[in-house]
Design a protein around this motif. Sequence first.
Motif, PDB file in Angstrom:
ATOM      1  N   GLY A   7       0.791  -1.224   0.000  1.00 20.69           N
ATOM      2  CA  GLY A   7       0.000   0.000   0.000  1.00 20.69           C
ATOM      3  C   GLY A   7       0.821   1.271   0.000  1.00 20.69           C
ATOM      4  N   GLY A   8       2.142   1.133   0.089  1.00 23.75           N
ATOM      5  CA  GLY A   8       2.993   2.314  -0.014  1.00 23.75           C
ATOM      6  C   GLY A   8       3.538   2.837   1.298  1.00 23.75           C
ATOM      7  N   HIS A   9       3.457   2.074   2.378  1.00 25.77           N
ATOM      8  CA  HIS A   9       3.986   2.530   3.668  1.00 25.77           C
ATOM      9  C   HIS A   9       5.487   2.252   3.719  1.00 25.77           C
ATOM     10  N   PRO A  10       6.324   3.295   3.721  1.00 25.92           N
ATOM     11  CA  PRO A  10       7.768   3.073   3.663  1.00 25.92           C
ATOM     12  C   PRO A  10       8.325   2.338   4.880  1.00 25.92           C
ATOM     13  N   GLY A  11       7.757   2.566   6.059  1.00 31.68           N
ATOM     14  CA  GLY A  11       8.227   1.867   7.251  1.00 31.68           C
ATOM     15  C   GLY A  11       8.004   0.369   7.157  1.00 31.68           C
ATOM     16  N   ALA A  12       6.866  -0.024   6.618  1.00 32.85           N
ATOM     17  CA  ALA A  12       6.576  -1.446   6.443  1.00 32.85           C
ATOM     18  C   ALA A  12       7.510  -2.052   5.402  1.00 32.85           C
ATOM     19  N   ARG A  13       7.805  -1.292   4.355  1.00 38.02           N
ATOM     20  CA  ARG A  13       8.727  -1.776   3.321  1.00 38.02           C
ATOM     21  C   ARG A  13      10.122  -1.968   3.920  1.00 38.02           C
ATOM     22  N   TYR A  14      10.529  -1.031   4.764  1.00 40.92           N
ATOM     23  CA  TYR A  14      11.821  -1.138   5.456  1.00 40.92           C
ATOM     24  C   TYR A  14      11.846  -2.379   6.346  1.00 40.92           C
ATOM     25  N   ASP A  15      10.762  -2.615   7.080  1.00 37.95           N
ATOM     26  CA  ASP A  15      10.683  -3.792   7.954  1.00 37.95           C
ATOM     27  C   ASP A  15      10.802  -5.089   7.154  1.00 37.95           C
ATOM     28  N   LEU A  16      10.169  -5.134   5.990  1.00 43.72           N
ATOM     29  CA  LEU A  16      10.303  -6.311   5.129  1.00 43.72           C
ATOM     30  C   LEU A  16      11.761  -6.499   4.705  1.00 43.72           C
ATOM     31  N   GLY A  17      12.421  -5.390   4.418  1.00 40.47           N
ATOM     32  CA  GLY A  17      13.840  -5.465   4.061  1.00 40.47           C
ATOM     33  C   GLY A  17      14.670  -6.013   5.210  1.00 40.47           C
ATOM     34  N   ILE A  35      13.056   0.688  -2.375  1.00 38.20           N
ATOM     35  CA  ILE A  35      11.699   1.226  -2.512  1.00 38.20           C
ATOM     36  C   ILE A  35      11.385   2.165  -1.351  1.00 38.20           C
ATOM     37  N   ALA A  36      11.709   1.744  -0.128  1.00 36.12           N
ATOM     38  CA  ALA A  36      11.444   2.588   1.042  1.00 36.12           C
ATOM     39  C   ALA A  36      12.237   3.889   0.974  1.00 36.12           C
ATOM     40  N   ALA A  37      13.484   3.802   0.536  1.00 30.21           N
ATOM     41  CA  ALA A  37      14.326   4.993   0.441  1.00 30.21           C
ATOM     42  C   ALA A  37      13.779   5.983  -0.575  1.00 30.21           C
ATOM     43  N   THR A  38      13.269   5.473  -1.698  1.00 25.56           N
ATOM     44  CA  THR A  38      12.715   6.374  -2.707  1.00 25.56           C
ATOM     45  C   THR A  38      11.407   7.004  -2.256  1.00 25.56           C
ATOM     46  N   GLN A  39      10.845   6.480  -1.152  1.00 27.55           N
ATOM     47  CA  GLN A  39       9.654   7.087  -0.551  1.00 27.55           C
ATOM     48  C   GLN A  39      10.024   8.005   0.607  1.00 27.55           C
ATOM     49  N   ILE A  45      18.081   4.367   3.765  1.00 25.98           N
ATOM     50  CA  ILE A  45      19.312   4.922   3.182  1.00 25.98           C
ATOM     51  C   ILE A  45      20.521   4.393   3.944  1.00 25.98           C
ATOM     52  N   LYS A  46      20.430   4.368   5.264  1.00 22.79           N
ATOM     53  CA  LYS A  46      21.540   3.857   6.071  1.00 22.79           C
ATOM     54  C   LYS A  46      21.841   2.400   5.723  1.00 22.79           C
ATOM     55  N   CYS A  47      20.811   1.600   5.553  1.00 24.15           N
ATOM     56  CA  CYS A  47      21.005   0.187   5.191  1.00 24.15           C
ATOM     57  C   CYS A  47      21.617   0.047   3.808  1.00 24.15           C
ATOM     58  N   THR A  65      19.441   6.314  -5.864  1.00 21.91           N
ATOM     59  CA  THR A  65      18.575   6.201  -4.702  1.00 21.91           C
ATOM     60  C   THR A  65      18.631   7.465  -3.857  1.00 21.91           C
ATOM     61  N   LEU A  66      19.817   8.003  -3.665  1.00 20.13           N
ATOM     62  CA  LEU A  66      19.959   9.240  -2.890  1.00 20.13           C
ATOM     63  C   LEU A  66      19.216  10.400  -3.555  1.00 20.13           C
ATOM     64  N   ARG A  67      19.288  10.462  -4.884  1.00 18.62           N
ATOM     65  CA  ARG A  67      18.554  11.519  -5.597  1.00 18.62           C
ATOM     66  C   ARG A  67      17.043  11.343  -5.433  1.00 18.62           C
ATOM     67  N   ALA A  68      16.565  10.114  -5.550  1.00 21.15           N
ATOM     68  CA  ALA A  68      15.132   9.846  -5.400  1.00 21.15           C
ATOM     69  C   ALA A  68      14.677  10.113  -3.966  1.00 21.15           C
ATOM     70  N   HIS A  69      15.509   9.784  -3.006  1.00 24.31           N
ATOM     71  CA  HIS A  69      15.199  10.043  -1.595  1.00 24.31           C
ATOM     72  C   HIS A  69      15.046  11.543  -1.358  1.00 24.31           C
ATOM     73  N   GLN A  70      15.993  12.313  -1.874  1.00 21.74           N
ATOM     74  CA  GLN A  70      15.930  13.760  -1.704  1.00 21.74           C
ATOM     75  C   GLN A  70      14.693  14.337  -2.401  1.00 21.74           C
ATOM     76  N   ALA A  71      14.358  13.809  -3.557  1.00 21.17           N
ATOM     77  CA  ALA A  71      13.167  14.276  -4.272  1.00 21.17           C
ATOM     78  C   ALA A  71      11.902  13.986  -3.462  1.00 21.17           C
ATOM     79  N   ALA A  72      11.859  12.820  -2.821  1.00 23.58           N
ATOM     80  CA  ALA A  72      10.698  12.470  -1.996  1.00 23.58           C
ATOM     81  C   ALA A  72      10.587  13.412  -0.800  1.00 23.58           C
ATOM     82  N   LEU A  73      11.719  13.723  -0.184  1.00 23.66           N
ATOM     83  CA  LEU A  73      11.699  14.650   0.956  1.00 23.66           C
ATOM     84  C   LEU A  73      11.278  16.046   0.522  1.00 23.66           C
TER      85      LEU A  73
END
Length: 93
Positions: A7-17, A35-39, A45-47, A65-73
Amino acid sequence: MEEAAIGGHPGARYDLGCNQDKNGNIERAVKHYFIAATQGHDDSIKCLMVSFKGGFISRDLLAATLRAHQAALTATTCPQRKVGDEYCRIMNS
């Protein structure tokens, strides 16, 4: 948790990772972290940085990934949010 990740929850995606990482499925873990980082998820990002240092991902993927992360923020930052954050900071101090 999988439904939340889908459903797009980045925390849940991180937990799956994290779960995949613990099970030794590094490639799948990296995909979830990506996926979580781009959200905009910071811990992902640390992982991914650790994965890069371990040689599991390329410099190009990390940079993208860093560029996509910054764009999301940047996309989630608006004047109203800044005012609200400042208000909460003042009220909590």
